[in-house]
Design an enzyme around this catalytic site. Structure first.
Site, short mmCIF file in Angstrom:
data_model
loop_
_atom_site.label_atom_id
_atom_site.label_comp_id
_atom_site.label_asym_id
_atom_site.label_seq_id
_atom_site.Cartn_x
_atom_site.Cartn_y
_atom_site.Cartn_z
N SER A 97 -34.06 -5.61 4.69
CA SER A 97 -35.35 -5.34 5.33
C SER A 97 -36.37 -4.99 4.26
O SER A 97 -36.03 -4.93 3.07
CB SER A 97 -35.22 -4.17 6.33
OG SER A 97 -34.93 -2.96 5.64
N LYS A 98 -37.59 -4.74 4.67
CA LYS A 98 -38.66 -4.48 3.70
C LYS A 98 -38.41 -3.24 2.86
O LYS A 98 -38.95 -3.12 1.76
CB LYS A 98 -40.00 -4.36 4.44
CG LYS A 98 -40.50 -5.69 5.00
CD LYS A 98 -41.87 -5.56 5.62
CE LYS A 98 -42.38 -6.89 6.13
NZ LYS A 98 -43.73 -6.79 6.74
#
Length: 460
Positions: free
Chosen positions: A235-236
């Site tokens: 994920s980011k």
């Protein structure tokens, strides 16, 4: 005779090209190209609320940057809705599908009364038609098992009583994703479906459509997802997740191809390889079952190796493309002429394209050279005096490394100093920074007139 290999990449145009999607595309491309087959592209744009032309173009741009060419024109899934409906009605006619008139409220009530069980429509074996609004459902087998012979995961078994009769056509006549995918893959002649293992359950449902239509199933190969360094789904918070971000950070496309290929696939202990080797070596047997972990240190190592292996012309093309993508001006002929003599040295140390450009800063700037705060401290009166003496000592045409080093050494020794003491102000005068290539390499790259002019600007 075996069928020619046909693979596909089928992204949904709802945003940028995720690095996981880029790896999936790469695996499909490598398998097709390595086996003399076709690599097709399908845009799964049936979600009209979220699909945008801008996202489609961003995905195409990402694939182009990565160097993945596809065969033929990209196929729009949305444009094939009539074909999807045709197959659903054909299944309805041959008894492999049925009309279901259950309302959303009725389905919700059934599920509440039957927790942990797939929905079983009361309309499965009925022939009456109470009204015109209905969905078409697959009449899936309820007994036995559906087995997916997966090229990565091995045989994966699903109990049929745990799979519901999935909807093929909605009440408005639009096809569902699960149905459209099968029809498209069949019509496109796809022989191998290589995709993330989050689609493994989908494979069981989709296999039932293949079987109902009497179509040959493709080879399924479900690859583990990419995780972050902490072992959790990427994920980011783990850093860049969009392919465009890696391009912006200055990793060459060939390095990304090498690195992504090694994310979940292996050929012995080989870590660094060319595109030709990747196409020759890639096979489904080399894909592991454990999730791959994104590792920026490994990526930098791979990137540095590829930069060091590029010939100068390719590297200059990469630098030009990087600057253009980041809205930086194109390199001038003068800048390129200064870069060429030192490019072989710069590329041995740089891990990314901007890191190389940072080291090449001296060749890209023009007079007067502006020193940063740290470098400016090297220009005291004594240092400026030494620069003045060195400038005078270099007023000849014998512009060689030996002559430059000897002149600098002579000036430094005249002040009772070592060569390093004159190198610091030299760096400032030539580049305006403290971290640069060798001062003598810079002087040779700049040429006699430009180098002397920069020294004169700072001389006391």
């Amino acid at each position: 005779m075996t069928d020619a290999v046909v693979t596909r990449f089928a992204p949904s145009p709802t945003g940028y090209l995720h690095i996981g999607g880029a790896r999936t595309a790469l695996f499909n491309w490598l398998y097709a190209r390595g086996n003399g087959g076709k690599f097709l592209l399908r845009i799964e744009d049936t979600d009209r609320a979220r699909s945008t032309p801008e996202a489609t173009e961003a995905i195409l741009d990402g694939l182009r940057w990565l160097g993945l060419d596809w065969d033929g024109e990209p196929v729009s899934q949305y444009a094939r809705a009539d074909r999807h409906a045709e197959i659903a009605h054909q299944m309805l006619g041959n008894g492999h599908a049925y009309r279901c008139y259950a309302s959303p409220d009725e389905i919700a009530a059934w599920r509440e009364a039957n927790p942990n069980r797939p929905f079983q429509s009361p309309w499965r074996d009925r022939s009456d038609h109470p009204h015109a609004r209905y969905v078409i459902r697959l009449k899936a087998p309820r007994d036995g098992e559906t087995v997916i012979a997966d090229a990565v995961q091995g045989d994966v078994t699903f109990r049929n009583d745990q799979l519901d009769d999935m909807v093929l056509l909605r009440s408005d006549g639009s096809p569902t994703y699960m149905h459209a995918v099968v029809v498209d893959d069949h019509d496109m002649g796809v022989t191998h479906i290589i995709r993330g293992d989050d689609h493994l359950t989908n494979a069981a449902r989709q296999a039932q459509i293949y079987d109902a239509m009497g179509w040959k199933r493709p080879v399924f190969a479900h690859i583990p997802l990419i995780h972050g360094t902490d072992g959790k789904k990427l994920s980011k918070r783990h850093g860049a997740v969009g392919l465009h971000e890696y391009a912006a950070m200055g990793y060459p496309a060939r390095a990304m191809r090498n690195y992504l290929a090694r994310l979940g696939w292996a050929h012995g202990d080989d870590e660094l390889f060319t595109d030709e080797q990747a196409r020759e070596w890639f096979d489904l047997d080399g894909i592991g079952r454990a999730p791959a972990r994104l590792d920026f240190k490994k990526l930098e190592h791979v990137s540095g190796w590829h930069i060091s292996q590029m010939d100068d012309a390719d590297l200059l093309d990469e630098l030009a493309a990087y600057r253009a993508a980041n809205d930086q001006p194109a390199l001038s002929e003068i800048q390129i002429s200064r870069l060429r003599p030192i490019l072989s040295l710069l590329k041995e140390k740089a891990k990314t394209l901007p890191a190389l450009l940072e080291q090449a800063h001296f060749a890209l700037i023009e007079r007067p050279v502006e020193a940063d705060e740290k470098a400016a401290k090297n220009l005291d009166p004594v240092s400026r005096g030494m620069l003045s003496e060195l400038t005078a000592a270099l007023q000849h045409d014998n512009w060689t490394r030996d002559e430059l080093e000897q002149a600098a050494k002579t000036v430094a020794e005249a002040h009772g100093l070592g060569l390093g003491k004159i190198a610091a102000p030299l760096r400032t005068a030539l580049a305006g920074k403290t971290s640069t290539p060798s001062v003598f390499d810079m002087m040779l790259a700049l040429g006699r007139d430009e180098a002397l002019a920069r020294l004169e600007d700072q001389a006391g």
